[in-house]
Design an enzyme around this catalytic site. Structure first.
Site, PDB file in Angstrom:
ATOM      1  CB  ILE A 148      -0.941   0.013   1.225  1.00 44.86           C
ATOM      2  CG1 ILE A 148      -1.923  -1.148   1.163  1.00 44.86           C
ATOM      3  CG2 ILE A 148      -1.686   1.338   1.320  1.00 44.86           C
ATOM      4  CD1 ILE A 148      -2.609  -1.434   2.490  1.00 44.86           C
ATOM      5  CD  GLU A 149       2.256   3.715   3.936  1.00 40.61           C
ATOM      6  OE1 GLU A 149       2.558   4.717   3.270  1.00 40.61           O
ATOM      7  OE2 GLU A 149       1.499   3.769   4.915  1.00 40.61           O
TER       8      GLU A 149
END
Length: 173
Positions: A53-54
């Site tokens: 996600i990051e």
């Protein structure tokens, strides 16, 4: 001939699905993730989900707010965390250091908030925001979990986490 086409179709469909999942949910830096998760007793699927996600596994990722590396850790946050785990020197663009510090941060937030999703809201929006949300009866009924996340970005983050975690839970320890 029909059998050949049927078998070919099944093979190509399976191949295409696996390629798509491999792109959407890569598994990289498995050794670094394994070491950090064992050291801090964190589920690997959580860390792979956060990394995906990051930064989508980009070790050189840099956010507009200055967060760095795979797990998008702010240098100011990393300073204190690194001291706590005995890292005198670190480089947030180094996958080993970033994953170690980021995983430790996930562990600390999980202990503090006693719920993985609440901890990840704090990872994304900051602990101070989450503390305030947990005190608001409109956002939390029990003071531990959030029924309403006021930041659209953090709400989207948790939705992405659920999808990622579901996939990675079946692929890693």
């Amino acid at each position: 001939m029909a059998t050949f086409f049927a078998v070919s179709f099944i093979f190509l469909t399976a191949f295409g699905v696996n390629c798509c999942y491999g792109f959407l949910f890569p598994i990289k830096y498995a050794d670094e993730v394994s070491v950090a998760c064992k050291r801090f007793d964190v589920n690997e699927a959580i860390v792979f989900s956060v990394i995906n996600i990051e930064s989508h596994f980009n070790a050189n990722a840099l956010s507009k707010k200055g967060a760095v590396g795979l797990m998008q850790v702010l240098p100011s946050t990393a300073e204190g965390l690194a001291k706590e785990i005995g890292l005198d020197e670190f480089d947030l663009t180094n996958p080993k250091d970033n994953i170690l510090i980021g995983t430790y941060y996930v562990k600390q937030l999980s202990k503090k908030f006693e719920n993985v999703e609440t901890a990840l809201c704090a990872y994304n929006a900051g602990p101070a925001n989450v503390n305030a949300w947990l005190k608001d009866e409109d956002k939390s009924e029990d003071g531990k979990t959030l029924k309403k996340i006021p930041f659209a970005e953090t709400n989207g983050y948790i939705k992405k986490f659920r999808k990622n975690f579901k996939y990675y839970s079946h692929k890693v320890k």
